[in-house]
Design an enzyme around this catalytic site. Structure first.
Site, PDB file in Angstrom:
ATOM      1  N   GLY A 192      -5.743  -2.608  -2.229  1.00  0.00           N
ATOM      2  CA  GLY A 192      -4.834  -3.363  -1.788  1.00  0.00           C
ATOM      3  C   GLY A 192      -4.428  -2.867  -0.234  1.00  0.00           C
ATOM      4  CB  SER A 250      -6.050  -6.154   3.107  1.00  0.00           C
ATOM      5  OG  SER A 250      -5.274  -6.724   2.048  1.00  0.00           O
ATOM      6  NE  ARG A 251      -1.452  -8.975   2.786  1.00  0.00           N
ATOM      7  CZ  ARG A 251      -0.561  -9.301   1.709  1.00  0.00           C
ATOM      8  NH1 ARG A 251       0.695  -9.112   2.191  1.00  0.00           N
ATOM      9  NH2 ARG A 251      -0.877  -9.698   0.607  1.00  0.00           N
ATOM     10  CB  SER A 273       8.216   0.537  -7.796  1.00  0.00           C
ATOM     11  OG  SER A 273       9.241   0.052  -7.581  1.00  0.00           O
ATOM     12  CE1 TYR A 310       6.187  -4.395  -8.023  1.00  0.00           C
ATOM     13  CE2 TYR A 310       8.275  -3.176  -8.197  1.00  0.00           C
ATOM     14  CZ  TYR A 310       7.176  -3.288  -7.544  1.00  0.00           C
ATOM     15  OH  TYR A 310       6.665  -2.720  -6.456  1.00  0.00           O
ATOM     16  CB  ALA A 356       3.844  -3.307 -14.050  1.00  0.00           C
ATOM     17  CE  LYS A 357       4.452  -1.072  -8.733  1.00  0.00           C
ATOM     18  NZ  LYS A 357       3.117  -1.031  -8.351  1.00  0.00           N
TER      19      LYS A 357
HETATM   20  P1  NAP Z   1       2.103  -5.944   0.354  1.00  0.00           P
HETATM   21  O1  NAP Z   1       2.289  -5.936   1.568  1.00  0.00           O
HETATM   22  O2  NAP Z   1       2.381  -7.317  -0.456  1.00  0.00           O
HETATM   23  O3  NAP Z   1       0.403  -5.886   0.082  1.00  0.00           O
HETATM   24  C1  NAP Z   1      -0.118  -6.076  -1.061  1.00  0.00           C
HETATM   25  C2  NAP Z   1      -1.392  -5.482  -1.106  1.00  0.00           C
HETATM   26  O4  NAP Z   1      -2.123  -5.607  -2.421  1.00  0.00           O
HETATM   27  C3  NAP Z   1      -2.336  -6.556  -0.195  1.00  0.00           C
HETATM   28  O5  NAP Z   1      -3.314  -5.455   0.619  1.00  0.00           O
HETATM   29  C4  NAP Z   1      -3.219  -7.185  -1.238  1.00  0.00           C
HETATM   30  O6  NAP Z   1      -4.123  -7.658  -0.807  1.00  0.00           O
HETATM   31  C5  NAP Z   1      -3.341  -6.250  -2.280  1.00  0.00           C
HETATM   32  N1  NAP Z   1      -3.330  -7.067  -3.554  1.00  0.00           N
HETATM   33  C6  NAP Z   1      -2.273  -7.418  -4.238  1.00  0.00           C
HETATM   34  N2  NAP Z   1      -2.810  -8.125  -5.309  1.00  0.00           N
HETATM   35  C7  NAP Z   1      -4.158  -7.659  -5.536  1.00  0.00           C
HETATM   36  C8  NAP Z   1      -5.068  -7.670  -6.597  1.00  0.00           C
HETATM   37  N3  NAP Z   1      -5.068  -8.629  -7.613  1.00  0.00           N
HETATM   38  N4  NAP Z   1      -6.406  -7.262  -6.160  1.00  0.00           N
HETATM   39  C9  NAP Z   1      -6.623  -6.548  -5.030  1.00  0.00           C
HETATM   40  N5  NAP Z   1      -5.600  -6.230  -4.096  1.00  0.00           N
HETATM   41  C10 NAP Z   1      -4.634  -7.089  -4.291  1.00  0.00           C
HETATM   42  O7  NAP Z   1       2.807  -5.081  -0.568  1.00  0.00           O
HETATM   43  P2  NAP Z   1       3.263  -3.601  -0.208  1.00  0.00           P
HETATM   44  O8  NAP Z   1       4.653  -3.515   0.056  1.00  0.00           O
HETATM   45  O9  NAP Z   1       2.251  -3.000   0.782  1.00  0.00           O
HETATM   46  O10 NAP Z   1       2.973  -2.663  -1.707  1.00  0.00           O
HETATM   47  C11 NAP Z   1       1.948  -1.890  -1.894  1.00  0.00           C
HETATM   48  C12 NAP Z   1       2.230  -1.063  -3.308  1.00  0.00           C
HETATM   49  O11 NAP Z   1       3.660  -0.446  -2.995  1.00  0.00           O
HETATM   50  C13 NAP Z   1       2.526  -2.172  -4.352  1.00  0.00           C
HETATM   51  O12 NAP Z   1       1.870  -1.715  -5.523  1.00  0.00           O
HETATM   52  C14 NAP Z   1       4.024  -2.291  -4.491  1.00  0.00           C
HETATM   53  O13 NAP Z   1       4.331  -2.673  -5.585  1.00  0.00           O
HETATM   54  C15 NAP Z   1       4.416  -0.965  -4.256  1.00  0.00           C
HETATM   55  N6  NAP Z   1       5.697  -0.656  -3.799  1.00  0.00           N
HETATM   56  C16 NAP Z   1       6.262  -1.438  -2.880  1.00  0.00           C
HETATM   57  C17 NAP Z   1       7.513  -1.449  -2.240  1.00  0.00           C
HETATM   58  C18 NAP Z   1       8.162  -2.048  -1.130  1.00  0.00           C
HETATM   59  O14 NAP Z   1       9.263  -1.795  -0.735  1.00  0.00           O
HETATM   60  N7  NAP Z   1       7.327  -2.653  -0.252  1.00  0.00           N
HETATM   61  C19 NAP Z   1       8.605  -0.569  -2.870  1.00  0.00           C
HETATM   62  C20 NAP Z   1       7.905  -0.013  -3.999  1.00  0.00           C
HETATM   63  C21 NAP Z   1       6.642   0.002  -4.373  1.00  0.00           C
HETATM   64  P3  NAP Z   1      -4.334  -9.297  -0.053  1.00  0.00           P
HETATM   65  O15 NAP Z   1      -3.977  -8.931   1.259  1.00  0.00           O
HETATM   66  O16 NAP Z   1      -5.833  -9.596  -0.164  1.00  0.00           O
HETATM   67  O17 NAP Z   1      -3.409 -10.269  -0.530  1.00  0.00           O
END
Ligand code: NAP
Length: 242
Positions: A8, A10-11, A140, A153, A156-157
């Site tokens: 993940g 990419s973003r 998380s 969620y 999973a975490k």
């Molecule tokens: P995000 O901006 O939605 O980015 C998600 C990333 O995961 C993207 O690069 C996406 O790829 C990739 N992805 C999703 N499903 C995938 C799959 N099946 N196979 C490969 N890549 C996949 O999310 P984020 O906020 O950066 O979150 C990153 C991590 O932090 C996650 O595990 C999330 O649960 C955790 N987290 C986030 C927060 C928060 O507040 N943002 C809080 C706690 C934990 P594509 O670009 O190709 O879709």
């Protein structure tokens, strides 16, 4: 070549982790599922930092896909070692459990928990043979505390946290550490629909965190100096919960 694989990448948080590890001198394997444009954006950023990287497209929720893409990369790159693995890919699909559909439960579990298992198992053997590795799993607050509307969620975490603690004890004597980073509210696409002004009131630091703040902690755990830290969960949540 010493490599770091970031799922993940990419973003959001994953992109910031790619940059952090690129600054630390790693060749970055940027995994993504479907957003090639954003994945290329991450790759350009890595190049601008004077580092190198490549894209590895596979769905972490699909074990055949992992085997095909990551498995063949490993076969072709026997000289290159994945020293750092960051299991960061994750999705959320919230809803009260009473109304949660099978698909919501399964997709979230498959991405975070199955993804952690199949990706880690694929790269683990080489780390054990080299007697060095850093595995960091982005979990998380939800997996520590449990949040209503996120039974899938949170499960999973929490599952990844339990598995990380077990794995950490299995591989510690080979200098492979396994840790988790547990973010609170971080500004990314995942939290786009949330009202920061309303929610920041309950966060002691009074703001959402940035992807870079999470990446900094991942970078620390990935460093050589963090070799005596394993089976740990570090919260990056502005004091919201620990
Ligand atoms: P995000 O901006 O939605 O980015 C998600 C990333 O995961 C993207 O690069 C996406 O790829 C990739 N992805 C999703 N499903 C995938 C799959 N099946 N196979 C490969 N890549 C996949 O999310 P984020 O906020 O950066 O979150 C990153 C991590 O932090 C996650 O595990 C999330 O649960 C955790 N987290 C986030 C927060 C928060 O507040 N943002 C809080 C706690 C934990 P594509 O670009 O190709 O879709």
């Amino acid at each position: 070549m010493k490599c770091a694989l970031v799922t993940g990448g990419s973003r959001g948080i994953g992109r910031a982790i790619c940059y952090e590890l690129a600054r630390a001198g790693y060749h970055i394997l940027v995994n993504y599922r479907s957003n090639e444009v954003e994945a290329n954006h991450t790759l350009s950023g890595i190049t601008e930092l004077g580092a190198s990287g490549e894209l590895l497209q596979f769905d972490v929720a699909n074990k055949e896909d992992i085997q095909q893409v990551l498995g063949s990369w490993l076969e072709k790159n026997t000289e290159n070692h994945i020293e750092v693995l960051v299991n960061n890919a994750g999705i959320k699909d919230d809803g009260l459990m009473m109304w949660m559909k099978d698909e919501q439960w399964e997709s979230v579990l498959k991405t975070s928990l199955d993804g952690f298992f199949y990706v880690t198992r694929t790269v683990l053997n080489a780390m054990l043979l080299k007697r060095y590795g850093r595995i960091i799993n982005v979990v998380s607050l939800s997996g520590l505390k449990g949040l209503p509307g996120q039974a899938n969620y949170s499960a999973a975490k929490a599952g990844v946290i339990g598995a990380s603690k077990a794995l950490a004890q299995e591989v510690a004597k080979r200098n492979v550490t396994v840790n988790c980073v547990a973010p609170g509210f971080i500004k990314t696409d995942m939290t786009e629909g949330l009202d920061e002004n309303e929610l920041k009131g309950m966060i002691p630091v009074k703001r959402f965190g940035t992807p870079e703040e999470v990446a900094h902690t991942v970078g620390f755990l990935a460093s050589k100096g963090a070799g005596y830290i394993t089976a740990e969960v570090i919260s990056v949540n502005g004091g919201l919960y620990s």
